[in-house]
Design an enzyme around this catalytic site. Structure first.
Site, PDB file in Angstrom:
ATOM      1  N   LYS A 288       0.867  -1.184   0.000  1.00 22.76           N
ATOM      2  CA  LYS A 288       0.000   0.000   0.000  1.00 22.76           C
ATOM      3  C   LYS A 288       0.907   1.239   0.000  1.00 22.76           C
ATOM      4  O   LYS A 288       1.881   1.295   0.754  1.00 22.76           O
ATOM      5  CB  LYS A 288      -0.900  -0.042   1.242  1.00 22.76           C
ATOM      6  CG  LYS A 288      -2.077   0.909   1.171  1.00 22.76           C
ATOM      7  CD  LYS A 288      -3.156   0.530   2.169  1.00 22.76           C
ATOM      8  CE  LYS A 288      -4.261   1.569   2.161  1.00 22.76           C
ATOM      9  NZ  LYS A 288      -5.392   1.214   3.007  1.00 22.76           N
ATOM     10  N   GLU A 377     -19.380  -5.306  10.189  1.00 25.05           N
ATOM     11  CA  GLU A 377     -20.298  -4.530  11.016  1.00 25.05           C
ATOM     12  C   GLU A 377     -21.355  -5.415  11.680  1.00 25.05           C
ATOM     13  O   GLU A 377     -21.670  -5.237  12.869  1.00 25.05           O
ATOM     14  CB  GLU A 377     -20.971  -3.436  10.178  1.00 25.05           C
ATOM     15  CG  GLU A 377     -20.060  -2.271   9.812  1.00 25.05           C
ATOM     16  CD  GLU A 377     -19.101  -2.562   8.657  1.00 25.05           C
ATOM     17  OE1 GLU A 377     -19.262  -3.614   7.990  1.00 25.05           O
ATOM     18  OE2 GLU A 377     -18.191  -1.744   8.429  1.00 25.05           O
ATOM     19  N   ARG A 405     -25.365  -1.935   7.569  1.00 22.05           N
ATOM     20  CA  ARG A 405     -25.072  -3.367   7.440  1.00 22.05           C
ATOM     21  C   ARG A 405     -25.565  -4.168   8.655  1.00 22.05           C
ATOM     22  O   ARG A 405     -25.812  -5.362   8.549  1.00 22.05           O
ATOM     23  CB  ARG A 405     -23.553  -3.588   7.356  1.00 22.05           C
ATOM     24  CG  ARG A 405     -22.904  -3.149   6.088  1.00 22.05           C
ATOM     25  CD  ARG A 405     -22.705  -4.333   5.165  1.00 22.05           C
ATOM     26  NE  ARG A 405     -22.398  -3.911   3.823  1.00 22.05           N
ATOM     27  CZ  ARG A 405     -21.211  -4.027   3.238  1.00 22.05           C
ATOM     28  NH1 ARG A 405     -20.201  -4.557   3.901  1.00 22.05           N
ATOM     29  NH2 ARG A 405     -21.036  -3.632   2.005  1.00 22.05           N
TER      30      ARG A 405
HETATM   31  C1  LIG Z   1     -18.747  -1.713   4.984  1.00 25.92           C
HETATM   32  C2  LIG Z   1     -17.537  -0.830   5.103  1.00 25.92           C
HETATM   33  N1  LIG Z   1     -16.903  -0.765   6.297  1.00 25.92           N
HETATM   34  C3  LIG Z   1     -15.828   0.037   6.414  1.00 25.92           C
HETATM   35  C4  LIG Z   1     -15.366   0.748   5.372  1.00 25.92           C
HETATM   36  C5  LIG Z   1     -14.209   1.697   5.544  1.00 25.92           C
HETATM   37  N2  LIG Z   1     -13.048   1.273   4.767  1.00 25.92           N
HETATM   38  C6  LIG Z   1     -12.779   1.776   3.574  1.00 25.92           C
HETATM   39  S1  LIG Z   1     -11.390   1.198   2.895  1.00 25.92           S
HETATM   40  C7  LIG Z   1     -11.142   0.199   4.209  1.00 25.92           C
HETATM   41  C8  LIG Z   1      -9.957  -0.705   4.218  1.00 25.92           C
HETATM   42  C9  LIG Z   1     -10.041  -1.702   3.130  1.00 25.92           C
HETATM   43  O1  LIG Z   1      -8.933  -2.523   3.172  1.00 25.92           O
HETATM   44  P1  LIG Z   1      -8.573  -3.348   1.881  1.00 25.92           P
HETATM   45  O2  LIG Z   1      -9.786  -3.913   1.294  1.00 25.92           O
HETATM   46  O3  LIG Z   1      -7.506  -4.288   2.256  1.00 25.92           O
HETATM   47  O4  LIG Z   1      -8.051  -2.246   0.881  1.00 25.92           O
HETATM   48  P2  LIG Z   1      -6.679  -1.414   0.927  1.00 25.92           P
HETATM   49  O5  LIG Z   1      -7.050  -0.066   1.442  1.00 25.92           O
HETATM   50  O6  LIG Z   1      -5.729  -2.121   1.796  1.00 25.92           O
HETATM   51  O7  LIG Z   1      -6.229  -1.377  -0.474  1.00 25.92           O
HETATM   52  C10 LIG Z   1     -12.128   0.365   5.179  1.00 25.92           C
HETATM   53  C11 LIG Z   1     -12.173  -0.312   6.467  1.00 25.92           C
HETATM   54  C12 LIG Z   1     -16.069   0.659   4.167  1.00 25.92           C
HETATM   55  N3  LIG Z   1     -15.720   1.372   3.109  1.00 25.92           N
HETATM   56  N4  LIG Z   1     -17.125  -0.136   4.061  1.00 25.92           N
END
Ligand SMILES: Cc1ncc(C[n+]2csc(CCOP(=O)(O)OP(=O)(O)O)c2C)c(N)n1
Ligand SMILES: CC(=O)[C@@H](O)[C@H](O)COP(=O)(O)O
Ligand SMILES: [Mg+2]
Length: 648
Positions: A288, A377, A405
Site C-alpha cells: 500500500k 459490522e 449493514r
Molecule cells: C462496509 C464498510 N466498512 C468500512 C469501510 C471503511 N473502509 C474503507 S477502505 C477500508 C480498508 C479496506 O482494506 P482493503 O480492502 O484491504 O483495501 P486497501 O485499502 O488495503 O487497499 C475500510 C475499512 C467501508 N468502506 N465499508
C-alpha cells in the site's frame, strides 16, 4: 492547476490506447500513472495509498481484458483512481471528490467502465458473480468478470457468502485478492494470519517455482506437463502449507501469490487465467502506498492524508491562532477511555475503523478491552450483544452509513433482548467528499423505528460526553444510540465534568417570542440554528430554539409547551426527512391533536452527491441561511393566515 501526464499516459484516452503499447512499455506507463496520481492527490486531496498499490494491477487488467465488455468490479473503490484515469477521466481527475466534480468511487452513472457502484466494502465478489450469472443466462460465454478485492475487505461476511455460492457454481469469474496486509489500519484476524502464511511459506513457494521451471523445460517432451504440474502442486499445497488452501477448499482455483508490482508478469498470469473456466482466485501481494516512500512507511496516515507537499511530504495542517474545537471522534475516544477507567464493565468495539473512530485511544491503553473486529459490522453488533449478555457494557462505534449493514443484528440480537449496548454512530449526517455511499442519512429514522432503543444526538462536545456517561449508567441498561458528525465540534475547552442527562429531555437554547416561530434541532446542526436565530434577531425576528437531544423518546412535555407557545415550528436535522426527527415531531403533534404549522428541514428524498459538508447543508437548505429563510417564510405564512382569520 494543470498537471501534465507523462508522454505514454498522455496518449491514453481509453484502454484501447493502452492496448497499443508493447508489454515493455507497460512499466513506463505504470510509472507515469503513479506520478500522475501523486501529483493530483497532493494538490486536490483524496485517497492515496490504495491507488498507488494497484497501479500495475490496474494497467495489467485493462491491458489484458476487454473492458467494459469484460466486467471489472472494484471493491470499496477507493483504489480505483488509476482505473478512472485510464478510462477517459484523466482530465476530470482534478475535480475528484469536489462539489459538482467526479466521484471518488466507481459509479455506474459516471462511466460504462465502472461496472458497479461502490464505497462500502466487500460487495465485489457477489456483484461479479451476479454479472457472470447474467452473462451465462444471455449466452455471453466469452465475457469475463473480475472482482478486485483487498485483504481487509475479504474479512467481511459478505465476501465469504459470495465465495460460498461461487464455489458451488462453475461460473467464469476471477477474484483478484490484492493483499497488502492493510485495511485502513493494519488488517486483523485469523484470515490475515492465513494470508501471511501462504505468502511467506517460502519452502512451498520455492519448491513450487522449481517444479514449474522443470516442467516448463519438459514441455517439448510431455503431452501435457502443465496438467501434471497442477496435480503435483495441489498435492504440495496440502502437505507443505500449514493449512490446506482455504480458497481451493471453497472450489476456487487458487493462483499465487504473485508480485502485484511486476506488471509484465501480471499480464502473463492474467492472460493464462482468461482461458481457465470456472471460479479462480489470484493472490497478488502488493505494498500500500507503493512508490511514495512516506506512504509505504506510514500506511494508515497516508490512506487519505489530505493535501500535501509531494517533494517534502509535509501534510498541510491548518495553523489557527487560537485553540480549536476537537473532532467529535476524539472526544468520543478520550471520553470512552475516561469512562472505562471508572467502569470496568465497559468494552470498546470497532469494525475496522480504529483510527477513524479514535477507538485506538482505548485500544492502546486497554488492549484487552477494546477490539478491532475487521470489516464486519454485522458481527461487531452481535459480538457486542454477546458481551452484554454477560453484564458487560460494550460501546460499539460504527460509522452511521456502515451501521446499515448491522440493522438486523441491531433488531434481533440487541433490541429484542433489550441488551445494554451503546452504539456510537460516527459520520452521521453528510460525510462530505466521500459522497452518498458514506453520508449517514438514515440512522435517526432506522433507529427510532426499533423498540427499546434510546436515540440521541449531542449538539456539542459536552453533550456527547454527557450522553456517553448517561448511556453506560446501570439505570439505562438497554440499547442506546448516540450519533455525531464527521469533523470538529464547537468547544475548544471540551473536557467538561461528566453529568447525567435525563433520558428524553431537551433543553432551551433560546426562548423566542410567544406566537412566533420555534426551531427544534437535533444534534450538531443545532449550531447552525444558533447562527440563524442570531441573524433573525438582528432583523427583529425573535425565534425560539430548542436542542431536543433525543429523537426517541421525545421530550413530550417540552413539545407540548412549544406547541402552545409558538404558532409555527421548524425542525432541523442532518438526516433524512423520511421517518427521522421531524417526522417524529409531526407524529407526536398529530397524535396530540396539536394544530401548529410545521416545516421540516433535513436531507431530502433523493441521492445527494459529494461536496463539503457546508456545500451540502446549503444545497439542501439547512445551513444557517437556509434555516433562517425557512423561519422567515413560515413566519410570514402563519402571520398572514392569522391576519386573514382576524379579518374574516
Ligand atoms: C462496509 C464498510 N466498512 C468500512 C469501510 C471503511 N473502509 C474503507 S477502505 C477500508 C480498508 C479496506 O482494506 P482493503 O480492502 O484491504 O483495501 P486497501 O485499502 O488495503 O487497499 C475500510 C475499512 C467501508 N468502506 N465499508
Ligand atoms: C474508503 C473509505 O470508506 C474510507 O477511507 C472513508 O473514506 C473514511 O472516511 P473518513 O475519512 O471520514 O474516516
Ligand atoms: Mg489491504
Amino acid at each position: 492547476m494543470m498537471i501534465e501526464p507523462g508522454p505514454l499516459l498522455a496518449a491514453i484516452a481509453s484502454p484501447d490506447d493502452l492496448k497499443k503499447l508493447t508489454p515493455e512499455q507497460l512499466v513506463q506507463v505504470s510509472a507515469e500513472l503513479r506520478e500522475f496520481i501523486i501529483d493530483t492527490v497532493s494538490i486536490y486531496g483524496g485517497h492515496f495509498g490504495a491507488s498507488l498499490g494497484v497501479v500495475e494491477l490496474t494497467v495489467a487488467l485493462h491491458y489484458v481484458f476487454n473492458t467494459p465488455y469484460d466486467q471489472l468490479v472494484w471493491d470499496v473503490g477507493h483504489q480505483a483512481y488509476g482505473h478512472k484515469i485510464l478510462t477517459g477521466r484523466r482530465d476530470r481527475f482534478p475535480t475528484n471528490r469536489r462539489y459538482g466534480g467526479m466521484s471518488g468511487f466507481p459509479k455506474m452513472s459516471e462511466s460504462p467502465y465502472d461496472a458497479f457502484g461502490v464505497g462500502h466494502s466487500s460487495t465485489s465478489i457477489g456483484a461479479a458473480l451476479g454479472m457472470s450469472v447474467a452473462s451465462d443466462y444471455k449466452k455471453e460465454f466469452d465475457r469475463q468478470h473480475i472482482a478486485v478485492i483487498g485483504d481487509g475487505s475479504m474479512t467481511a461476511g459478505m465476501s465469504f457468502e459470495a465465495l460460498n455460492q461461487a464455489g458451488s457454481m462453475n461460473n467464469n469469474m476471477i477474484v483478484v485478492l490484492n493483499d497488502n496486509c492493510m485495511s485502513i489500519d493494519p488488517n486483523v484476524g485469523a484470515l490475515k494470519e492465513y494470508l501471511t502464511d501462504i505468502t511467506t511459506s517460502r519452502t512451498y513457494n520455492k519448491v513450487r517455482d522449481e517444479l514449474w521451471n522443470v516442467l516448463g523445460k519438459l514441455s517439448k517432451f510431455g503431452p501435457n506437463p502443465q496438467q501434471i504440474a497442477r496435480k503435483v502442486e495441489a498435492a504440495m499445497k496440502a502437505t507443505l502449507l500449514k493449512q490446506s488452501n482455504l480458497f481451493e477448499a471453497l472450489n476456487f482455483r487458487y493462483f499465487g501469490p504473485v508480485d502485484g508490482h511486476d506488471v509484465q508478469h501480471l499480464v502473463a498470469v492474467l492472460n493464462d487465467l482468461k482461458s481457465i473456466p470456472g471460479p479462480k482466485l489470484l493472490h497478488c501481494v502488493t505494498v500500500k502506498g507503493k512508490g511514495y516512500a512516506l506512504a509505504e512507511k506510514d500506511q494508515t496516515l497516508w490512506h487519505a492524508p489530505g493535501l500535501f507537499d509531494k517533494i517534502t511530504g509535509e501534510i498541510y495542517k491548518k495553523t489557527p491562532d487560537k485553540p480549536q474545537p476537537p473532532k467529535y471522534q476524539d472526544v468520543f475516544g478520550h471520553t470512552l477511555l475516561e469512562l472505562a477507567q471508572a467502569n470496568d464493565k465497559i468494552m470498546g468495539v470497532t469494525p475496522a475503523m480504529p483510527s477513524g473512530s479514535s477507538l485506538n485511544i482505548m485500544m492502546a491503553a486497554m488492549p484487552e478491552r477494546a477490539f478491532d473486529v475487521g470489516i464486519a459490522e454485522q458481527h461487531a453488533v452481535t459480538f457486542s450483544a454477546g458481551m452484554a449478555t454477560q453484564g458487560l457494557v460494550p460501546f460499539c462505534n460504527i460509522y452511521s452509513s456502515f451501521m446499515q449493514r448491522g440493522y438486523d443484528q441491531m433488531v434481533h440480537d440487541v433490541a429484542l433482548q433489550n441488551l445494554h449496548v451503546v452504539f456510537c454512530l460516527d459520520r452521521a449526517g453528510f460525510a462530505g467528499a466521500d459522497g452518498p455511499t458514506h453520508h449517514g442519512c438514515y440512522d435517526l429514522a432506522y433507529m427510532r423505528s426499533i423498540p427499546n432503543v434510546v436515540v440521541s444526538a449531542p449538539m456539542n462536545e459536552q453533550e456527547l460526553r454527557n450522553l456517553m456517561y448517561t448511556a453506560q449508567l446501570p439505570e439505562n441498561a438497554g440499547p442506546f444510540s448516540i450519533r455525531y458528525p464527521r469533523g470538529e465540534g464547537v468547544m475548544p475547552e471540551w473536557r467538561t465534568p461528566l453529568q447525567r442527562i435525563a433520558i428524553g429531555t431537551g433543553r432551551v437554547v433560546r426562548e423566542g417570542e410567544a406566537g412566533g416561530v420555534a426551531i427544534l434541532s437535533i444534534g450538531h446542526i443545532g449550531n447552525y440554528a444558533v447562527k440563524a436565530t442570531a441573524a433573525l434577531a438582528a432583523e427583529g425576528l425573535d425565534a425560539g430554539h430548542y436542542d431536543m437531544r433525543f429523537c426517541k423518546p421525545l421530550d413530550e412535555e417540552m413539545l407540548l409547551a412549544i406547541a402552545r407557545r409558538y404558532r409555527a415550528i421548524v425542525t432541523v436535522e442532518d438526516g433524512c426527512l423520511q421517518g427521522g426527527f421531524g417526522s417524529a415531531v409531526l407524529e407526536f403533534l398529530a397524535d396530540q391533536g396539536q394544530h401548529v404549522a410545521v416545516r421540516r428541514l433535513g436531507i431530502p428524498d433523493r441521492v445527494v452527491e459529494h461536496g463539503t459538508q457546508d456545500q451540502l447543508y446549503k444545497e439542501c437548505g439547512f445551513d444557517a441561511e437556509g434555516i433562517a429563510a425557512a423561519v422567515r417564510e413560515l413566519g410570514k405564512k402563519v402571520f398572514a393566515t392569522a391576519r386573514e382569520t382576524v379579518v374574516l
